[in-house]
Design a protein around this motif. Sequence first.
Motif, mmCIF file in Angstrom:
data_model
loop_
_atom_site.group_PDB
_atom_site.id
_atom_site.type_symbol
_atom_site.label_atom_id
_atom_site.label_comp_id
_atom_site.label_asym_id
_atom_site.label_seq_id
_atom_site.Cartn_x
_atom_site.Cartn_y
_atom_site.Cartn_z
ATOM 1 N N LEU A 101 0.838 -0.930 0.340
ATOM 2 C CA LEU A 101 0.340 0.021 0.115
ATOM 3 C C LEU A 101 0.553 1.560 0.131
ATOM 4 N N ALA A 102 2.205 1.738 0.673
ATOM 5 C CA ALA A 102 3.167 2.417 0.656
ATOM 6 C C ALA A 102 3.484 2.723 -0.675
ATOM 7 N N VAL A 103 3.571 1.777 -1.387
ATOM 8 C CA VAL A 103 4.262 1.884 -2.863
ATOM 9 C C VAL A 103 3.450 2.107 -3.535
ATOM 10 N N VAL A 104 1.998 2.150 -3.703
ATOM 11 C CA VAL A 104 1.509 1.934 -4.360
ATOM 12 C C VAL A 104 0.407 3.855 -4.011
ATOM 13 N N GLN A 105 0.424 4.187 -2.807
ATOM 14 C CA GLN A 105 -0.662 4.887 -2.319
ATOM 15 C C GLN A 105 -0.068 6.455 -2.780
ATOM 16 N N PRO A 106 1.555 6.932 -3.393
ATOM 17 C CA PRO A 106 1.879 7.723 -3.546
ATOM 18 C C PRO A 106 1.776 8.260 -4.831
#
Length: 107
Positions: A101-106
């Motif tokens: 999620l941290a990779v995709v969210q930005p």
Amino acid sequence: TLSLHDALPIYAFVHTCEQYLTCPNTSLLHDGYAETILRGLAKLASTWDNRKDAVWEENLMLLANQALNGFIGSGVAQDWATHMIGHELTAFYGVDHAQSLAVVQPS
């Protein structure tokens, strides 16, 4: 609390965004509530070194509960694309769900 997973703030942040950062709506309460959750998470992030403190953990648990219980998304448009892509990355590459999620969210 014995311990909280360090990824919990990521889950709470992404869940809030998926229910808030979608399209304009008329619900002042839902927008205000989501903004309060995001402000609280930002404040906790700025005091990350205190994350083992009981008061810090209490605040995180309450913020995460409100981010994940569905209230802020009731009656408003939601976008779970980040979550669905995160599930695929987790399945294909075996990374922790919060990491995906941290990779995709930005994006």
